[in-house]
Design an enzyme around this catalytic site. Structure first.
Site, PDB file in Angstrom:
ATOM      1  N   LYS A   1      65.034 -96.570   9.938  1.00 33.69           N
ATOM      2  CA  LYS A   1      64.340 -96.747  11.350  1.00 33.69           C
ATOM      3  C   LYS A   1      62.959 -97.339  11.191  1.00 33.69           C
ATOM      4  O   LYS A   1      62.663 -98.243  12.013  1.00 33.69           O
ATOM      5  CB  LYS A   1      64.338 -95.096  11.825  1.00 33.69           C
ATOM      6  CG  LYS A   1      63.540 -95.231  13.288  1.00 33.69           C
ATOM      7  CD  LYS A   1      63.182 -93.740  13.577  1.00 33.69           C
ATOM      8  CE  LYS A   1      61.972 -93.298  13.047  1.00 33.69           C
ATOM      9  NZ  LYS A   1      60.951 -92.762  13.826  1.00 33.69           N
TER      10      LYS A   1
ATOM     11  N   ARG B   1      55.550 -93.855  19.730  1.00 31.16           N
ATOM     12  CA  ARG B   1      54.424 -94.446  19.571  1.00 31.16           C
ATOM     13  C   ARG B   1      54.517 -95.962  18.840  1.00 31.16           C
ATOM     14  O   ARG B   1      53.506 -96.816  18.858  1.00 31.16           O
ATOM     15  CB  ARG B   1      53.604 -93.598  18.380  1.00 31.16           C
ATOM     16  CG  ARG B   1      53.288 -92.327  18.820  1.00 31.16           C
ATOM     17  CD  ARG B   1      52.615 -91.486  17.634  1.00 31.16           C
ATOM     18  NE  ARG B   1      51.515 -92.095  17.355  1.00 31.16           N
ATOM     19  CZ  ARG B   1      50.216 -91.949  17.893  1.00 31.16           C
ATOM     20  NH1 ARG B   1      50.098 -91.026  19.077  1.00 31.16           N
ATOM     21  NH2 ARG B   1      48.985 -92.474  17.451  1.00 31.16           N
TER      22      ARG B   1
ATOM     23  N   CYS C   1      49.835 -86.518  19.161  1.00 31.82           N
ATOM     24  CA  CYS C   1      51.033 -85.994  19.315  1.00 31.82           C
ATOM     25  C   CYS C   1      51.243 -84.918  18.365  1.00 31.82           C
ATOM     26  O   CYS C   1      50.383 -84.191  17.604  1.00 31.82           O
ATOM     27  CB  CYS C   1      52.030 -87.140  18.486  1.00 31.82           C
ATOM     28  SG  CYS C   1      51.907 -87.378  16.950  1.00 31.82           S
TER      29      CYS C   1
ATOM     30  N   ASP D   1      56.513 -87.940   4.971  1.00 32.90           N
ATOM     31  CA  ASP D   1      57.661 -87.707   5.873  1.00 32.90           C
ATOM     32  C   ASP D   1      58.901 -86.963   5.069  1.00 32.90           C
ATOM     33  O   ASP D   1      59.901 -86.467   5.634  1.00 32.90           O
ATOM     34  CB  ASP D   1      58.530 -89.011   5.972  1.00 32.90           C
ATOM     35  CG  ASP D   1      57.701 -89.837   7.332  1.00 32.90           C
ATOM     36  OD1 ASP D   1      56.697 -88.994   7.880  1.00 32.90           O
ATOM     37  OD2 ASP D   1      57.886 -91.225   7.418  1.00 32.90           O
TER      38      ASP D   1
HETATM   39  N1  EPU Z   1      45.283 -93.790  11.179  1.00 29.53           N
HETATM   40  C1  EPU Z   1      43.780 -93.968  11.815  1.00 29.53           C
HETATM   41  N2  EPU Z   1      43.549 -95.079  12.429  1.00 29.53           N
HETATM   42  C2  EPU Z   1      44.626 -95.993  12.707  1.00 29.53           C
HETATM   43  C3  EPU Z   1      45.951 -95.801  11.956  1.00 29.53           C
HETATM   44  C4  EPU Z   1      46.093 -94.668  11.429  1.00 29.53           C
HETATM   45  O1  EPU Z   1      42.909 -93.203  11.654  1.00 29.53           O
HETATM   46  O2  EPU Z   1      44.308 -97.206  13.508  1.00 29.53           O
HETATM   47  C5  EPU Z   1      45.464 -92.441  10.519  1.00 29.53           C
HETATM   48  C6  EPU Z   1      46.524 -91.714  10.865  1.00 29.53           C
HETATM   49  O3  EPU Z   1      46.013 -90.755  12.100  1.00 29.53           O
HETATM   50  C7  EPU Z   1      46.792 -90.939   9.971  1.00 29.53           C
HETATM   51  C8  EPU Z   1      46.863 -92.062   8.756  1.00 29.53           C
HETATM   52  O4  EPU Z   1      45.944 -93.079   9.087  1.00 29.53           O
HETATM   53  O5  EPU Z   1      46.174 -89.730   9.469  1.00 29.53           O
HETATM   54  C9  EPU Z   1      48.276 -92.481   8.377  1.00 29.53           C
HETATM   55  O6  EPU Z   1      48.773 -93.105   9.474  1.00 29.53           O
HETATM   56  P1  EPU Z   1      49.879 -94.431   9.720  1.00 29.53           P
HETATM   57  O7  EPU Z   1      49.185 -95.655  10.238  1.00 29.53           O
HETATM   58  O8  EPU Z   1      50.192 -94.698   8.329  1.00 29.53           O
HETATM   59  O9  EPU Z   1      50.884 -94.040  10.388  1.00 29.53           O
HETATM   60  P2  EPU Z   1      51.941 -94.695  11.468  1.00 29.53           P
HETATM   61  O10 EPU Z   1      51.967 -96.118  11.097  1.00 29.53           O
HETATM   62  O11 EPU Z   1      51.581 -94.277  12.829  1.00 29.53           O
HETATM   63  C10 EPU Z   1      54.007 -94.608  10.152  1.00 29.53           C
HETATM   64  C11 EPU Z   1      55.736 -93.959  10.116  1.00 29.53           C
HETATM   65  C12 EPU Z   1      55.723 -92.624  10.119  1.00 29.53           C
HETATM   66  C13 EPU Z   1      55.120 -91.976   8.835  1.00 29.53           C
HETATM   67  C14 EPU Z   1      53.482 -92.699   8.801  1.00 29.53           C
HETATM   68  C15 EPU Z   1      53.156 -92.469   7.179  1.00 29.53           C
HETATM   69  C16 EPU Z   1      56.512 -95.553  11.590  1.00 29.53           C
HETATM   70  C17 EPU Z   1      56.987 -95.963  13.009  1.00 29.53           C
HETATM   71  N3  EPU Z   1      56.017 -94.255  11.519  1.00 29.53           N
HETATM   72  O12 EPU Z   1      53.443 -94.011  11.143  1.00 29.53           O
HETATM   73  O13 EPU Z   1      56.778 -91.897  10.412  1.00 29.53           O
HETATM   74  O14 EPU Z   1      54.754 -90.378   8.778  1.00 29.53           O
HETATM   75  O15 EPU Z   1      53.727 -93.911   8.827  1.00 29.53           O
HETATM   76  O16 EPU Z   1      53.834 -92.732   6.156  1.00 29.53           O
HETATM   77  O17 EPU Z   1      56.467 -96.526  10.761  1.00 29.53           O
HETATM   78  C18 EPU Z   1      58.426 -90.351  11.190  1.00 29.53           C
HETATM   79  O18 EPU Z   1      59.377 -91.187  10.571  1.00 29.53           O
HETATM   80  O19 EPU Z   1      58.686 -89.159  11.321  1.00 29.53           O
HETATM   81  C19 EPU Z   1      56.980 -90.765  10.932  1.00 29.53           C
HETATM   82  C20 EPU Z   1      56.191 -90.114  11.720  1.00 29.53           C
END
Ligand code: EPU
Length: 438
Positions: free
Chosen positions: A22, A93, A117, A309
């Protein structure tokens, strides 16, 4: 809202096939917005988030054909709307992944700013700072992020240093840079396999992306991208969840259509804890759940470290391992929501901030529990599979967002699990509003 009823105690035996990832499918679908030509994606998982992403693409004017259940042909020739509305962003998101492609191809994009969230505050400041480095002007207007490219409508290549590793941030910037003038370098980029999968698709579309999968990614902008055909990689988190299902029930599972090398940190950790895992071939793993498992500490980290995850599912396993394990969550600040539900089933867990200690072995007993997010739900399913008696898991819409037919896959290998569908005629007082989700 549907529920799961699980009667625990049965060892799982047999073969299970892993679906497409996904978290790779979502950015690859967004990438189709970068071209007026058709992008064909195979091996999409049949899960709720993919349906939501399809709706977003159709809402903005793309056409999506589905010649087969797991294949989408996406044509974004006539995009009419350059925004992802709040109604979609608040339920998923990953809708923010529309920003990069829209901004790159049309020079403008508006996306509702996602709120916090169930697992943390999850800002997107790093995405936005990255777009600014590529010359975009980014403003916040009435809860929306409004981004515009320079006057000629095209972003400029630039150097982006991510202060923190971000998966969707890296993907958004990588997509935005494909159509920019000149070269972009992303430093401290995420190294998840899904980043390399997206880069492979982009390169098939004519982009020039190098280094994806490492922490420095270089993108030479091109004037236009074309159509392509791509098969999404297997889901490493579903793979890990089934490995733990085999281990926790002391069963014997063959897990096929997976990529063991994408789960190296998890596999090493589980072997440490006494789980017998063998790579039968490059796409098949066998897992044998030992009667005696040993507690082993873990700290979550961006890839190639132990994935956040898989933290909730690992915690469920540790309740069945002898000794005390410490689990430290470093990626999200609030990802221990499952601990209180596991405690209701008899688990001995103490959590404080980003650290949890689990005391094993504990005999879990079935109980009514509530799923709070996607991976937390998976840990409750795993706990239910090993608990004595009946576990009822409420709010399984969380699990439906990311696991394809998990109950059917588990039943096929011997689990006693069924979905209780809520009657559409149930009185309103019995139906709760779905909570804001990850
Ligand atoms: N963060 C910031 N600023 C930003 C972006 C991220 O501070 O602009 C912080 C976040 O708050 C967090 C960390 O950086 O503490 C990592 O966040 P990341 O951006 O990597 O997470 P994401 O891209 O929103 C994706 C997956 C998540 C998975 C995370 C970490 C997708 C759609 N979602 O989220 O998947 O947990 O990477 O590997 O790719 C899930 O599948 O259940 C899920 C939540």
């Amino acid at each position: 809202m549907d529920k799961f009823r699980i009667i625990g105690g049965l060892p799982l035996k047999g073969r299970v096939s892993i679906s497409g990832a996904k978290i790779s499918a979502l950015p690859c679908m967004a990438a189709a917005v970068l071209t007026p030509e058709t992008v064909t994606l195979h091996n999409l998982p049949y899960v709720r988030d993919i349906i939501t992403q399809r709706r977003l693409l159709e809402d903005i004017g793309a056409t999506v054909l589905t010649p087969e259940l797991r294949t989408h042909k996406i044509a974004a020739a006539h995009i009419e709307l350059f925004e992802a509305p709040y109604e979609l962003v608040k339920t998923m998101r990953a809708s923010v992944l529309a920003l990069g492609p829209l901004l790159a191809r049309f020079g403008k994009a508006k996306v509702s700013l996602p709120g916090g969230c169930a697992i943390g505050t999850r800002p997107i400041d790093l995405h936005l700072a990255g777009f600014e480095k590529l010359g975009a002007e980014v403003r916040l207007e009435a809860g929306n992020v409004v981004a515009r490219a320079p006057k000629d409508g095209r972003l400029r290549g630039g150097e982006v240093h991510f202060g923190k590793v971000t998966v969707t941030g890296t993907e958004n910037l990588m997509m935005a840079a494909t159509l920019a003038w000149g070269r972009t370098t992303l430093y401290n980029a995420a190294r998840e396999p899904e980043i390399a999968d997206l880069a492979e698709l982009l390169n098939k579309m004519g982009a020039r992306v190098r280094g994806a999968g490492s922490s420095t990614i270089q993108i030479e902008g091109v004037a236009a991208l074309g159509g392509a055909e791509h098969t999404i990689i297997p889901d490493r988190i579903e793979t890990g969840t089934f490995i733990i299902a085999g281990a926790i029930t002391r069963g014997e599972l063959e897990i096929k259509d997976c990529r063991p090398e994408h789960s190296a940190a998890l596999i090493a950790k589980l072997r440490d804890a006494g789980v017998e895992l063998q790579e039968l071939n490059p796409s098949t793993l066998s897992v044998v759940g030992n009667l005696k498992l040993t507690a082993s500490d873990v700290t979550t980290e961006p890839h190639p470290g132990f994935p956040t995850d898989m933290q909730a599912q690992y915690m469920a396993l540790m309740t069945q391992a002898g000794g005390q394990s410490t689990i430290i969550e470093t990626v999200f600040e609030n990802r221990f929501m499952h601990t209180s539900e596991l405690q209701r089933m008899g688990a001995r867990i103490h959590s404080d901030g980003s650290r949890a200690t689990v005391q094993g072995v504990t005999k879990l007993t079935g109980a009514p529990v509530i799923a709070s997010d996607l991976r937390a739900s998976a840990s409750l399913v795993l706990a239910g599979l090993v608990a004595e008696g009946e576990t009822i898991i409420d709010r399984v819409y969380h699990i439906d967002r990311g696991y394809e037919k998990i109950e059917a896959k588990l039943r096929a290998v011997g689990a006693n699990i069924e979905r209780i569908r809520e009657s559409v005629t149930a009185p309103l007082s019995q139906t709760a509003e779905p909570a804001a989700i990850v």
